[in-house]
Motif scaffolding. Sequence first.
Motif, PDB file in Angstrom:
ATOM      1  N   ARG A 255       4.147   1.507  -0.882  1.00 46.30           N
ATOM      2  CA  ARG A 255       4.499   0.336  -1.691  1.00 46.30           C
ATOM      3  C   ARG A 255       3.489  -0.793  -1.496  1.00 46.30           C
ATOM      4  O   ARG A 255       3.074  -1.450  -2.451  1.00 46.30           O
ATOM      5  N   ARG A 256       3.098  -1.030  -0.249  1.00 45.15           N
ATOM      6  CA  ARG A 256       2.130  -2.106   0.021  1.00 45.15           C
ATOM      7  C   ARG A 256       0.782  -1.814  -0.615  1.00 45.15           C
ATOM      8  O   ARG A 256       0.124  -2.702  -1.157  1.00 45.15           O
ATOM      9  N   TRP A 259       0.168  -2.646  -4.284  1.00 42.51           N
ATOM     10  CA  TRP A 259      -0.142  -4.028  -4.633  1.00 42.51           C
ATOM     11  C   TRP A 259      -1.632  -4.269  -4.760  1.00 42.51           C
ATOM     12  O   TRP A 259      -2.063  -5.228  -5.397  1.00 42.51           O
ATOM     13  N   GLU A 260      -2.431  -3.420  -4.097  1.00 43.34           N
ATOM     14  CA  GLU A 260      -3.875  -3.603  -4.111  1.00 43.34           C
ATOM     15  C   GLU A 260      -4.479  -2.803  -5.257  1.00 43.34           C
ATOM     16  O   GLU A 260      -4.456  -1.569  -5.257  1.00 43.34           O
TER      17      GLU A 260
END
Length: 325
Positions: A255-256, A259-260
């Motif tokens: 999930r993190r 974001w990128e």
Amino acid sequence: MSKSKRLMELMIAVNKRKKFTVRELAEEFQVSTRTMMRDLQVLGELGLPLYTEYGPHGGYRVLNERLLPPIMFSEHEAVAMFFAYQSLQHYGALPFAEESITALNKFYYYLPDDTKEKIDKMKQRVVFWTPRRHTVNPYLRPLLDAALQQQMLNVVYDSKEGAKARRIQPIGVYSHNGYWYCPAYCCLKERILLFRVDRILQADPVEQAEAEVSRADLSQITIQDWFKPQPSEYRSDPSDGPLEIVVKLSTNGVRRCRWEAYFGDVLQEEPDGTGTLRLRISESEQDYYASYFLGFGAEAVVTEPPGIVERIREEVKRLTDAYRN
């Protein structure tokens, strides 16, 4: 042709030209020179910055701060344009900060009252939030101008090794997580590096003759190329060969990484929600990525290359020792 329509078309015509005479415009619009003089006077009163040159080769010029012709918007387009401008309000610095404020105020001022009321209500429900950083970016605009003009700059950059002089050729600027960044060709390292704009302490243009000696041909490289996974010919140092990072991710780690935007093409997700990240970097970027993935905690486990794995182990040991006391 009505006078209002003629004035609008006249504004468009003179904005397209570097130089013109009253007679040329009078013939084009099929009016007398006296009528054309009056029309130009009206445009001047409306704010079009006209400059008069006298003499046998004289005429009129429009200064750089040109007044653009009116553009018709639907109500939905007007609301969209307002929020496009309004989305910039949380940035601590912009390369065109004053202009964006005046443009937003002008745009809002001339909207109908019912459209203003609609926008005011939406402002209570919609916001484009960006972290506000307490940093100073005095050279943001000069960096952008240098990128547009393919100009070289002598800068003083405050890196972790301390403030050092560099000669760079900016590609462009972009904002991420409240900070401004500038990918630029560094003459010292002979490759493209990423500079944080608030860490540039000084920036001065390089003299044209001196710049020609070290200028790289970056005309075909855009700011979008910086975000591509594969580096450009200027991005890798032959003595600083590419490495592949392999990172095992938990579901939260996936999930993190979503974001990128940079990880979009190199993130492989599994049916159970976990994933693997394979990213090609240069040797000199190992410290950065070791620190970056350490911030994920147990949600990201780097398995390759050994150099980054060892860096993370050393940092974990240092943190363990610090919290043991």
